[in-house]
Design a protein around this motif. Structure first.
Motif, PDB file in Angstrom:
ATOM      1  N   ASN A 107      -1.583   1.557   1.382  1.00 14.95           N
ATOM      2  CA  ASN A 107      -2.213   2.810   1.793  1.00 14.95           C
ATOM      3  C   ASN A 107      -3.626   2.453   2.207  1.00 14.95           C
ATOM      4  O   ASN A 107      -4.413   2.046   1.348  1.00 14.95           O
ATOM      5  CB  ASN A 107      -2.242   3.804   0.620  1.00 14.95           C
ATOM      6  CG  ASN A 107      -2.989   5.082   0.964  1.00 14.95           C
ATOM      7  OD1 ASN A 107      -3.334   5.322   2.106  1.00 14.95           O
ATOM      8  ND2 ASN A 107      -3.241   5.894  -0.062  1.00 14.95           N
ATOM      9  N   TYR A 145       2.963   1.268  -4.830  1.00 17.59           N
ATOM     10  CA  TYR A 145       4.078   1.606  -3.923  1.00 17.59           C
ATOM     11  C   TYR A 145       5.222   0.599  -3.990  1.00 17.59           C
ATOM     12  O   TYR A 145       6.216   0.758  -3.278  1.00 17.59           O
ATOM     13  CB  TYR A 145       3.574   1.706  -2.470  1.00 17.59           C
ATOM     14  CG  TYR A 145       2.575   2.810  -2.289  1.00 17.59           C
ATOM     15  CD1 TYR A 145       2.977   4.139  -2.285  1.00 17.59           C
ATOM     16  CD2 TYR A 145       1.213   2.539  -2.171  1.00 17.59           C
ATOM     17  CE1 TYR A 145       2.050   5.163  -2.162  1.00 17.59           C
ATOM     18  CE2 TYR A 145       0.289   3.560  -2.043  1.00 17.59           C
ATOM     19  CZ  TYR A 145       0.717   4.866  -2.047  1.00 17.59           C
ATOM     20  OH  TYR A 145      -0.193   5.883  -1.933  1.00 17.59           O
ATOM     21  N   SER A 205      -6.297   5.125 -10.631  1.00 18.84           N
ATOM     22  CA  SER A 205      -7.696   5.473 -10.329  1.00 18.84           C
ATOM     23  C   SER A 205      -8.546   5.382 -11.586  1.00 18.84           C
ATOM     24  O   SER A 205      -9.608   4.748 -11.592  1.00 18.84           O
ATOM     25  CB  SER A 205      -7.805   6.911  -9.805  1.00 18.84           C
ATOM     26  OG  SER A 205      -6.777   7.193  -8.904  1.00 18.84           O
ATOM     27  N   VAL A 260      -4.487  -3.421  -1.757  1.00 19.47           N
ATOM     28  CA  VAL A 260      -3.174  -2.801  -1.977  1.00 19.47           C
ATOM     29  C   VAL A 260      -2.196  -3.697  -1.208  1.00 19.47           C
ATOM     30  O   VAL A 260      -1.907  -3.456  -0.039  1.00 19.47           O
ATOM     31  CB  VAL A 260      -3.148  -1.343  -1.444  1.00 19.47           C
ATOM     32  CG1 VAL A 260      -1.839  -0.657  -1.811  1.00 19.47           C
ATOM     33  CG2 VAL A 260      -4.335  -0.544  -1.977  1.00 19.47           C
ATOM     34  N   ASP A 305      -3.865  -2.383  -6.490  1.00 21.34           N
ATOM     35  CA  ASP A 305      -3.118  -1.158  -6.773  1.00 21.34           C
ATOM     36  C   ASP A 305      -1.694  -1.420  -6.283  1.00 21.34           C
ATOM     37  O   ASP A 305      -1.427  -1.413  -5.073  1.00 21.34           O
ATOM     38  CB  ASP A 305      -3.737   0.040  -6.030  1.00 21.34           C
ATOM     39  CG  ASP A 305      -4.972   0.577  -6.735  1.00 21.34           C
ATOM     40  OD1 ASP A 305      -5.326   0.056  -7.816  1.00 21.34           O
ATOM     41  OD2 ASP A 305      -5.584   1.534  -6.212  1.00 21.34           O
TER      42      ASP A 305
HETATM   43  C1  LIG Z   1      -3.674   2.781  -3.206  1.00 21.08           C
HETATM   44  C2  LIG Z   1      -3.700   3.882  -4.186  1.00 21.08           C
HETATM   45  N1  LIG Z   1      -4.265   3.699  -5.378  1.00 21.08           N
HETATM   46  C3  LIG Z   1      -4.307   4.675  -6.290  1.00 21.08           C
HETATM   47  C4  LIG Z   1      -3.773   5.923  -6.029  1.00 21.08           C
HETATM   48  C5  LIG Z   1      -3.871   6.964  -7.086  1.00 21.08           C
HETATM   49  O1  LIG Z   1      -3.085   6.574  -8.167  1.00 21.08           O
HETATM   50  P1  LIG Z   1      -3.144   7.335  -9.567  1.00 21.08           P
HETATM   51  O2  LIG Z   1      -2.567   8.698  -9.364  1.00 21.08           O
HETATM   52  O3  LIG Z   1      -2.296   6.475 -10.455  1.00 21.08           O
HETATM   53  O4  LIG Z   1      -4.549   7.393 -10.019  1.00 21.08           O
HETATM   54  C6  LIG Z   1      -3.177   6.170  -4.796  1.00 21.08           C
HETATM   55  C7  LIG Z   1      -2.650   7.501  -4.465  1.00 21.08           C
HETATM   56  O5  LIG Z   1      -2.641   7.923  -3.344  1.00 21.08           O
HETATM   57  C8  LIG Z   1      -3.135   5.121  -3.859  1.00 21.08           C
HETATM   58  O6  LIG Z   1      -2.574   5.294  -2.667  1.00 21.08           O
END
Ligand SMILES: Cc1ncc(COP(=O)(O)O)c(C=O)c1O
Length: 420
Positions: A142, A173, A42, A137, A170
């Motif tokens: 997610n 996962y 994030s 993603v 991102d």
């Molecule tokens: C797609 C996605 N990106 C980022 C994050 C958050 O990641 P981070 O804790 O590394 O900021 C999440 C967490 O739920 C997520 O599902």
């Protein structure tokens, strides 16, 4: 306890590069210089937008939808409130033809408006303003649970190159994977199923650093220790071309304070060096989540599928992540089902509308969607959770839901958006 280097703890960069090389098995190894240590996916999304966009010149942020809803505010904060656009998915992942068509329109608009150079950000040797951002993603998404096919990953890179877009993925996962077959006994696997979009960009058609290209590339992978070690660490990594990785490390706040997560990065570096983290992921997380997944899927197939609930990509050999996406049968509405599940069954599920891109729902709306999480609860109670959800769905189908079975009542509309 001192300030650290802008690019992050050198030992963690080295250990991450080695682990990613062994997990993704790219044609050539991943160098430390391709890695910048971050404060998590994030925080790094915000840094990428700071260094690689201009809120006027950058035409749009294209968000594969349904989307991780907490990213929306990060785009807002960088000035993209009115420039977020949803890109729908089909069964293979992102709808590339939709994206290409809409980017073309956005380019025509920019030409008509004479929007041909960065307006707000000064030129800086370590950064650039891309004309577009694409956010996805791609693996065990997610919330959609889908995995983007290799073919779509390649097409996406080609579109990004054609229109000067940076694809931010991102990839948080990817390590959490297991066979979908409920009879599989070995739920552990230490090799990725697909190259990341950043791997595709690195090698496709001469690669990201091919002659004539500016060397920043068109893809960056946001990795995170949140899902494989602990979110409180606030530690992750970004991988891209060496130029891009250096560029993101030059975000003003890192230049001033050094890489975020400096202290916890040293802890994580240690766990990777001893092999403890890899062992934990492959021998604890994968089998534990794999078993939870299989328990919940068995219950879904028994309880929900006969009621008309539909799941995506049911023919995959390998699945993973934290979440399963369900589509309810007509005329049920996710928000109403989620609300009753909470009130009458003490069951929390997230409804589809919270994952819609704000202000752009015409081609990507999810009023029949529900996201359920199997990663948090103990495997013993997951089947019961699905039984309770099934009893809610049945109560609507049996006409116990008031007018229209799942129709929104006045006042509920507002509650929908506040749910999360
Ligand atoms: C797609 C996605 N990106 C980022 C994050 C958050 O990641 P981070 O804790 O590394 O900021 C999440 C967490 O739920 C997520 O599902």
């Amino acid at each position: 306890m001192l300030y650290g280097p802008d690019e992050g703890d050198p030992r963690l960069r080295k250990n991450v590069a080695a682990w990613l090389t062994s997990f993704y098995q790219p044609e050539t190894e991943i160098s430390d210089a391709r890695i910048a240590i971050t404060g998590g996916a994030s925080q790094n999304l915000a840094c990428l937008l700071q260094v690689f966009t201009d809120p006027v010149y950058t035409r749009n942020v294209w968000i594969v939808s349904p989307s991780y809803m907490l990213a929306f505010r990060i785009f807002d904060d960088s000035g993209f409130h009115k420039k977020q656009r949803a890109v729908p998915e089909d069964d293979e992942g992102i709808d590339i033809e939709f994206l290409r068509r809409e980017i073309r329109k956005s380019e025509e608009k920019a030409v008509n408006e004479g929007n041909d150079a960065p307006h707000i950000k000064p030129p800086r040797p370590w950064g650039k303003a891309y004309r577009h951002i694409i956010y996805a993603v791609p693996t065990f998404s997610n919330p959609s649970f889908k995995t983007m096919s290799l073919r779509r990953r390649e097409e996406l890179v080609r579109v990004a190159r054609e229109y000067d877009a940076l694809i931010i993925t991102d990839d948080v996962y990817d390590f959490l994977q297991w066979p979908s077959n409920p009879k599989a006994t070995n739920l552990s696997s230490d090799k990725a199923i697909l190259p990341r979009v950043v791997d595709v960009d690195r090698f496709l058609d001469g690669g990201a650093e091919r002659e004539g290209a500016d060397g920043f590339g068109n893809a960056v992978s946001n990795g995170s220790f949140s899902k494989i070690c602990g979110p409180g660490l606030r530690t992750g990594w970004a991988e891209g071309t060496e130029k891009l990785a250096y560029g993101v490390s030059q975000t003003g706040s890192s230049r001033s304070g050094g890489a975020p997560s400096q202290l916890t990065a040293t802890f994580v570096a240690e766990t990777l060096e001893t092999g403890e983290l890899q062992h934990f992921v492959f021998n604890t997380l994968q089998p534990t989540y794999g078993r939870r997944y299989q328990k919940i899927m068995t219950a879904i197939n028994k309880e929900l599928v006969p009621l008309g609930v539909v799941l995506p990509q049911t023919d995959r050999d390998v699945v993973g992540g934290y979440f399963i996406w369900l589509t309810l049968p007509e005329p049920l509405r996710g928000a109403v089902v989620a609300q009753r599940a909470k009130e009458s069954e003490n069951l929390i599920v997230a409804h589809g509308e919270i994952f819609e891109v704000p202000g752009d729902t015409e081609f990507a709306h999810f009023e029949r969607g529900l996201r359920i999480c199997f990663a948090w609860e103990d495997e013993k109670i997951l089947a019961e959770g699905i039984e309770r959800l099934a009893s809610v769905v049945r109560s609507f189908q049996n006409g116990e839901g008031g007018a229209g079975s799942g129709e929104m009542k006045p006042g509920e509309q507002e509650a929908v958006k506040d749910f999360w």
